[in-house]
Design a protein around this motif. Structure first.
Motif, mmCIF file in Angstrom:
data_model
loop_
_atom_site.group_PDB
_atom_site.id
_atom_site.type_symbol
_atom_site.label_atom_id
_atom_site.label_comp_id
_atom_site.label_asym_id
_atom_site.label_seq_id
_atom_site.Cartn_x
_atom_site.Cartn_y
_atom_site.Cartn_z
ATOM 1 N N CYS A 1 0.834 -1.205 0.000
ATOM 2 C CA CYS A 1 0.000 0.000 0.000
ATOM 3 C C CYS A 1 0.865 1.250 0.000
ATOM 4 O O CYS A 1 2.032 1.218 0.377
ATOM 5 N N CYS A 2 0.273 2.341 -0.410
ATOM 6 C CA CYS A 2 0.904 3.643 -0.304
ATOM 7 C C CYS A 2 -0.197 4.677 -0.095
ATOM 8 O O CYS A 2 -1.382 4.343 -0.101
ATOM 9 N N PHE A 3 0.210 5.896 0.114
ATOM 10 C CA PHE A 3 -0.742 6.979 0.297
ATOM 11 C C PHE A 3 -0.841 7.826 -0.966
ATOM 12 O O PHE A 3 0.168 8.099 -1.616
ATOM 13 N N VAL A 4 -2.057 8.232 -1.279
ATOM 14 C CA VAL A 4 -2.269 9.319 -2.221
ATOM 15 C C VAL A 4 -2.818 10.468 -1.392
ATOM 16 O O VAL A 4 -3.772 10.284 -0.631
ATOM 17 N N VAL A 5 -2.194 11.617 -1.499
ATOM 18 C CA VAL A 5 -2.582 12.775 -0.703
ATOM 19 C C VAL A 5 -3.148 13.852 -1.611
ATOM 20 O O VAL A 5 -2.588 14.138 -2.676
ATOM 21 N N ALA A 6 -4.259 14.418 -1.194
ATOM 22 C CA ALA A 6 -4.866 15.533 -1.912
ATOM 23 C C ALA A 6 -4.802 16.776 -1.045
ATOM 24 O O ALA A 6 -5.393 16.806 0.040
ATOM 25 N N ARG A 193 4.849 7.387 0.277
ATOM 26 C CA ARG A 193 4.838 6.216 1.150
ATOM 27 C C ARG A 193 5.008 6.646 2.599
ATOM 28 O O ARG A 193 5.413 7.771 2.880
ATOM 29 N N ALA A 194 4.699 5.747 3.507
ATOM 30 C CA ALA A 194 4.861 6.044 4.921
ATOM 31 C C ALA A 194 6.337 6.265 5.226
ATOM 32 O O ALA A 194 7.219 5.699 4.563
ATOM 33 N N GLY A 195 6.612 7.090 6.219
ATOM 34 C CA GLY A 195 7.988 7.323 6.652
ATOM 35 C C GLY A 195 8.493 6.123 7.446
ATOM 36 O O GLY A 195 7.786 5.131 7.631
ATOM 37 N N PRO A 196 9.733 6.195 7.911
ATOM 38 C CA PRO A 196 10.303 5.083 8.679
ATOM 39 C C PRO A 196 9.598 4.935 10.033
ATOM 40 O O PRO A 196 8.955 5.867 10.527
ATOM 41 N N ALA A 197 9.728 3.767 10.608
ATOM 42 C CA ALA A 197 9.171 3.523 11.948
ATOM 43 C C ALA A 197 9.940 4.364 12.976
ATOM 44 O O ALA A 197 10.988 4.930 12.676
ATOM 45 N N ALA A 198 9.397 4.415 14.184
ATOM 46 C CA ALA A 198 10.062 5.154 15.256
ATOM 47 C C ALA A 198 11.473 4.609 15.455
ATOM 48 O O ALA A 198 11.704 3.404 15.392
#
Length: 202
Positions: A1-6, A193-198
């Motif tokens: 999965c990834c993000f689409v941002v509007a 895409r999401a950034g790295p984990a903590a």
């Protein structure tokens, strides 16, 4: 999965008259907390701390708010804000995290819908453009979609299958242009895409 941002193209003003709208979101909860402190003599530093003070505290707070009314906020308004905070903090976020952990994107999408509905109906900080963006992303096949930030404009994220991200981004933008042509001019649609984990940096 990834993000689409509007990015909706609707600038969320944060000064002047608009500041009062932002303040109402937090002040409704603060008013309820102050009523709780006065009635119980407790010094809970936040509504979350008040809810966690005893197993039945959330019911006690809700009953108390039914008797509280100010020149600015009705008891119903205070209860709606409390219910939204309670649901978001103690139910939606923990169970959404659990759903993601086990890969249940259908349940995750359902929970995000509940969160978005709380923003629209209880926080009252959504505008027609962000509401429509959320709805259209779901119609186009996003697993989940929600406005984010302080509200009254701003952006919406959609969680999508990576293989469909470009098609969804383009179709999402086209639909938005047909619904809100003026807002579409400064709007932006992009994939990320999401950034790295903590992590800890030494």
């Amino acid at each position: 999965c990834c993000f689409v941002v509007a990015s909706s193209g609707v600038t969320a003003a944060k000064t002047g008259a608009a500041l009062e709208q932002y303040n109402r979101v937090s002040q409704r909860l603060t008013t309820g907390l102050e009523a709780w402190r006065t009635a119980t003599g407790r010094k809970d530093i936040s509504m979350g701390a008040a809810i966690a003070s005893s197993p039945g505290a959330h019911d006690q707070i809700r009953e108390l708010l039914a008797t509280v009314s100010t020149a600015v906020y009705s008891s119903q308004s205070l209860i709606e804000r409390f219910d939204q905070f309670l649901a978001e903090s103690t139910k939606i976020i923990p169970t959404a995290g659990d759903a993601l952990e086990r890969g249940d994107l259908v349940e995750f999408g359902r929970l995000v819908e509940l969160s978005q509905r709380g923003a629209e109906l209880a926080l009252e900080n959504q505008v027609p453009e962000t509401i429509a963006l959320v709805q259209e992303a779901r119609k186009l096949g996003a697993f989940a979609a929600s406005a984010f930030g302080a509200g009254f404009g701003g952006s919406v994220w959609a969680l999508v299958d990576s293989s469909l991200s470009v098609a969804l981004r383009d179709a999402w933008g086209e639909k938005y242009a047909s619904l809100f042509p003026d807002a579409f001019e400064p709007a932006e649609f992009f994939i990320t895409r999401a950034g790295p984990a903590a992590l800890r940096i030494r």
